[in-house]
Enzyme design. Structure first.
Site, PDB file in Angstrom:
ATOM      1  N   LEU A  11       5.845  -5.240  -2.321  1.00 23.83           N
ATOM      2  CA  LEU A  11       5.401  -4.221  -3.260  1.00 23.83           C
ATOM      3  C   LEU A  11       4.438  -3.241  -2.625  1.00 23.83           C
ATOM      4  O   LEU A  11       4.310  -2.112  -3.042  1.00 23.83           O
ATOM      5  CB  LEU A  11       4.680  -4.895  -4.423  1.00 23.83           C
ATOM      6  N   ARG A  12       3.756  -3.715  -1.589  1.00 22.24           N
ATOM      7  CA  ARG A  12       2.723  -2.897  -0.980  1.00 22.24           C
ATOM      8  C   ARG A  12       3.287  -1.560  -0.497  1.00 22.24           C
ATOM      9  O   ARG A  12       2.672  -0.522  -0.663  1.00 22.24           O
ATOM     10  CB  ARG A  12       2.066  -3.641   0.173  1.00 22.24           C
ATOM     11  N   GLY A  13       4.475  -1.637   0.079  1.00 24.15           N
ATOM     12  CA  GLY A  13       5.109  -0.431   0.597  1.00 24.15           C
ATOM     13  C   GLY A  13       5.376   0.561  -0.509  1.00 24.15           C
ATOM     14  O   GLY A  13       5.096   1.755  -0.387  1.00 24.15           O
ATOM     15  N   THR A  30       2.138   2.052  -1.800  1.00 24.06           N
ATOM     16  CA  THR A  30       1.594   3.021  -0.841  1.00 24.06           C
ATOM     17  C   THR A  30       2.398   4.308  -0.864  1.00 24.06           C
ATOM     18  O   THR A  30       1.846   5.405  -0.800  1.00 24.06           O
ATOM     19  CB  THR A  30       1.616   2.439   0.578  1.00 24.06           C
TER      20      THR A  30
END
Lengths: 338, 580
Positions: free
Chosen positions: A275-277, A280
């Site tokens: 999910l971080r991608g 971001t």
């Protein structure tokens, strides 16, 4: 210490400059990783940006650079001792040397005080020094693993927690982490890469005209730093105004549902894990929209930041040599009609 | 034609055209420039073995600037200063030891054995240069071409404007006997030449033509040209200034000759008379056909000509062999894992701090506490701490591994074997982040063995260098085992844990001396490897394993694995079984 090279005078390297501006507008992006050759102006750009930003207000004399309006407790209890005294200091730029020990980074017991007066006092380290500024690490891939872990942990949590030598200290350490490294000299673990918000590939400029311009500008700067800076004063002021405006605007920039969907489809298409991608990607798109002075994120903003936000998060396929950037560009071209 | 290639003798050459004299006069010129302490030049990287030539040079340097030598025992604390613990304990009050960098200020710091400088120190010095600290003179004493060669940290070398090479310089014995007076840099009375309108363009273009990637090089060349002009009292940069910049900054960094120029005869044979140009060629001098496509401006020509007086030795040989010299990449810079200084904390032990070991304060006080009643009370009522009470912290540094593949690239099956070995290397590297493992590859075929991939952690680099690997020919097993052993021993000396993996079908058919069969020679090499105690795996990938393979494995004390159906995953599994 001589005057820094003006940010606007850096020739080329537009992707790196763009990434740094985005990080300055949206601190929650979580750091920039710069891959590339030596002598491409990486540290010059970061230094220049730190110097460009307006001086920040701190509680007078605070060793941790606490903001007067902040409520995070300070180990020195600076607000009580300094009262309402406020000082202005330049935005810190800390260059973390490769051989730095953990003591130096995190801070340690003030030996001098301990031996002289028996007083148990904490000597702040580089993390405290970098608070609210930039922490630059050259050749981060050569830094010892446990130090990188520690740095990223602090960068994400925004505070430095010290439990050692009978000390128990917690202080604010919010900084924009900029790492640089040359992949030819060793890889960075994917877990670490993933923690960086944006990643940039910089190459030594190959265009002869650019190279000549760089040499000439450096020469002019060497001979007359003040006069050289004056030539770029207008552009510097415009950049600064752009950052200030974008920072103010950022909370109001809308992210339509269609853009949320586009973000996750893009991540799926290129095979970016986690999910971080995705988060971001959207934050970066929003920062770009803010910098462009727009009220809402549009597909073009998502496309513009896709490579920056996702390039370092793709699953590595040993058998597929296609560069990450190429894969992303292809997916962007498919999903976002020009 | 040859005359046209070599160009007119640059004005830098005052003594003669003898390359040794040229390099020596360049080295003296460098000192002269350094004496002016120009900003931004960083300093000098001097490549020379210890000896009279280097001593003479250092003596000349000492005459123009105060020089401090970096002690071999120096650590980061010695550079930056800190609390002098021994003095502090004796005095009962903090005694601060000033750092070397602060003491030197803008002076010259001489760093002997720069190729063995630890990463930490190299990084600290690079930062000091960026902050306008001292001028650095790095003495690189590495033996060129030696196995496991150590290099000066690239980040540091790149920041030093002037690169010199004195390895080939011979000085007349009479001058050496006469003492240092003879070597004072002489006042430059060279003609300045015409004023150069656009030195930046000339230097930047020449740098590209010489294959210099770093943009720092032309920037520093320009700075040097300016310093050189200032030295001669000129306001504008003249031809002589860009010549000096070319010879001191650009030439030594060249990785190729300018396009359109054939390599001149190697410098190693200066006595050979150049071939007389065919008379018919003289007339063609003004024909435009001979000129390269884009005619560089005149100033660029001056730079290129002058740069060729100071090409790195070895470049011409490399060009003669048809390979482009690699720009000096990042060496390991001799960094070793010392468990006293780095890694994760792991308890304390008795000992004095310094040399990177850090004081464990609490433990030191705890140790001293029980003795306080017995020791004479201090007048100031503070703790009495003695040398024996000192405790230092220990750290655990994980031993990092290097897997050295020795691959039999001979015969018809070479292609399959090589591609599986490549696959195994890529798989290992892809999994290696956590362990920080490195991989190297030695291929043996024809009549010799060669290092196809020096130890690396970089998947990108491994892919690039393995792509060009060829196969076929005989099986020089002994040579392969010997080279793998050499690589592994060099790795062990770097503080890593090597593991040798031999991939072969087990039959040596090349090598050995008269009266010694290739297989016997291979057995002897295998026994020599076994005697070193290096861990190894022997993978026999012939369709029907024969006793020769098992015998070799036994001689080297290797784990024997028969893999008639070789595939990359099986190789990785075999490696892991041994490496754990």
């Amino acid at each position: 210490m001589k005057a820094p090279f003006p940010f606007s005078a850096i020739v080329g390297q537009s992707e790196m400059k763009q990434a740094l501006l985005m990080a300055a507008v949206e601190p929650r992006l979580g750091g920039v990783m710069v891959f590339g050759d030596r002598g491409t102006g990486k540290s010059t750009a970061v230094r220049a940006l730190a110097a460009l930003l307006p001086p920040m207000k701190i509680v007078a004399g605070c060793r941790y650079g606490c903001a007067p309006a902040d409520t995070t407790p300070c180990p020195d209890d600076c607000r009580k001792t300094a009262g309402k005294h406020v000082a202005e200091v330049p935005v810190p730029f800390v260059d973390l040397p490769l051989g730095a020990t953990e003591d130096r980074v995190v801070g340690s017991l003030d030996l001098e005080r301990a031996l002289a007066t028996g007083e148990k006092r904490f000597e702040p380290g580089l993390l405290a020094k970098a608070n609210r500024g930039f922490l630059y690490i050259d050749e981060i891939n050569l830094l010892e693993d446990h130090l990188v872990d520690l740095l990223l942990d602090v960068a994400v949590s925004g505070q430095n927690l010290v439990e050692r030598e009978g000390l128990s200290i917690r202080h604010a350490a919010r900084f924009i982490l900029v790492g640089s490294g040359n992949p030819e000299e060793g890889e960075l673990r994917p877990q670490l890469l993933d923690r960086f918000g944006l990643s940039v590939d910089v190459r030594t400029p190959t265009d002869l005209a650019d190279r000549i311009e760089i040499v000439k500008r450096c020469d002019r700067f060497d001979r007359d730093p003040v006069g050289f800076a004056a030539q770029f004063a207008d552009q510097e002021a415009a950049t600064l105004a752009g950052i200030a405006k974008a920072r103010k605007k950022l909370p109001d920039v809308q992210v339509p549902d269609a853009m949320l969907e586009l973000g996750s489809r893009l991540c799926q298409a290129v095979g970016a894990d986690g999910l971080r991608g995705e988060l971001t990607l959207l934050r970066a798109a929003r920062a770009t929209a803010a910098l462009a002075g727009k009220k809402a994120v549009a597909p073009v903003h998502v496309g513009a930041v896709a490579a920056l936000a996702l390039r370092h998060r793709l699953r590595r396929n040993v058998l597929d040599d296609t560069g990450s950037t190429t894969r992303i560009t292809r997916a962007v071209a498919e999903l976002i009609p020009a | 034609m040859i005359d046209a290639i070599l160009g007119p003798a640059p004005a830098v050459v005052t003594a003669s055209d003898d390359p040794s004299a040229v390099r020596w006069s360049l080295a003296l010129k460098a000192i002269e420039i350094l004496g002016e302490a120009p900003a931004g030049l960083g300093g000098i990287l001097l490549r020379a073995r210890p000896g009279p030539v280097r001593d003479a040079w250092a003596a000349a340097l000492a005459m123009v600037a105060p020089v401090r030598r970096l002690p071999a025992s120096a650590d980061a604390e010695a550079l930056d200063g800190g609390l002098d613990l021994t003095a502090t304990l004796a005095a009962g009050r903090p005694v601060v030891k000033p750092g070397l960098l602060a003491e030197i200020g803008q002076g010259v710091l001489l760093v002997p054995m720069a190729e063995r400088l630890s990463q930490a120190l190299a990084a600290r010095l690079a930062t000091a240069l960026d902050e306008g600290g001292p001028l650095l003179v790095l003495l690189d004493e590495a033996d060129r071409g030696a196995e496991g060669e150590e290099r000066v940290a690239a980040a540091l070398a790149d920041r030093l404007a002037i690169h010199l090479d004195l390895t080939e310089v011979r000085l007349p014995m009479a001058a050496l006997l006469a003492g240092e007076e003879a070597f004072l840099p002489e006042v430059d009375d060279m003609p300045a030449g015409a004023v150069v309108d656009d030195p930046g363009t000339a230097l930047a273009s020449a740098a590209v033509m010489l294959g210099i990637d770093s943009i720092r090089a032309p920037i520093q060349a320009q700075r040097l040209a300016r310093a050189h002009a200032a030295l001669a009292g000129r306001m504008a940069i003249a031809a002589a200034d860009i010549e000096a910049a070319a010879a001191l900054v650009l030439g030594p960094r060249a990785t190729r000759l300018p396009p359109g120029e054939a390599p001149p005869p190697p410098e190693e044979a200066p006595d050979q008379p150049p071939e007389p140009p065919p008379p018919s060629d003289d007339s063609s001098d003004d024909s435009p056909d001979d000129a390269p496509d884009q005619t560089p401006p005149d100033a660029t020509d001056i730079v290129l000509d002058a740069a060729q007086t100071a090409l790195p030795p070895g470049l011409l040989d490399a060009l003669a062999n048809g390979v482009q010299m690699k720009s000096p990449g990042g060496g390991s810079s001799g960094a070793k894992l010392r468990s006293l200084t780095s890694g994760r904390p792991a308890g304390v032990r008795a000992g004095a701090p310094g040399r990177g070991a850090r004081l464990a304060l609490i433990e030191t006080i705890k140790t001293a506490a029980p003795w306080q009643k017995l020791r004479p009370q201090r007048a100031d009522g503070r703790l009495s701490i003695r040398h024996d009470d000192l405790r230092i912290r220990r750290f655990v540094a994980r031993a990092e591994s290097t897997t050295v593949f020795a691959v039999d690239a001979s015969g018809s099956a070479a292609f399959a074997r090589l591609s599986e070995a490549k696959g195994a290397i890529e798989l290992l590297l892809a999994e290696a982040y956590v362990k920080r493992a490195e991989v190297a590859l030695v291929a043996f075929r024809g009549d010799s063995a060669a290092i196809s991939l020096p130890p690396t952690r970089s998947l990108a680099r491994a892919k690039r260098e393995l792509a060009a690997l060829a196969g076929g020919g005989g099986t020089p097993m002994a040579a392969g085992i010997d080279l793998a052993k050499k690589v592994a021993e060099a790795e062990r000396a770097r503080g890593r844990t090597p593991l040798i993996v031999i991939l072969t079908d087990g039959r040596a058919n090349v090598g050995g001396a008269p009266g010694v069969s290739p297989q016997e020679a291979a057995l002897a090499s295998a026994r020599a490897l076994g005697a070193t105690g290096l861990a190894s795996v022997f993978i026999d990938c012939s369709a029907r394993p024969r006793p020769e393979g098992a015998a070799l494995a036994a001689a080297m004390g290797a784990r024997f694995v028969a893999l008639p159906r070789l595939d990359a995953k099986a190789v990785v599994a075999a490696v892991k079984a041994v490496a754990g």
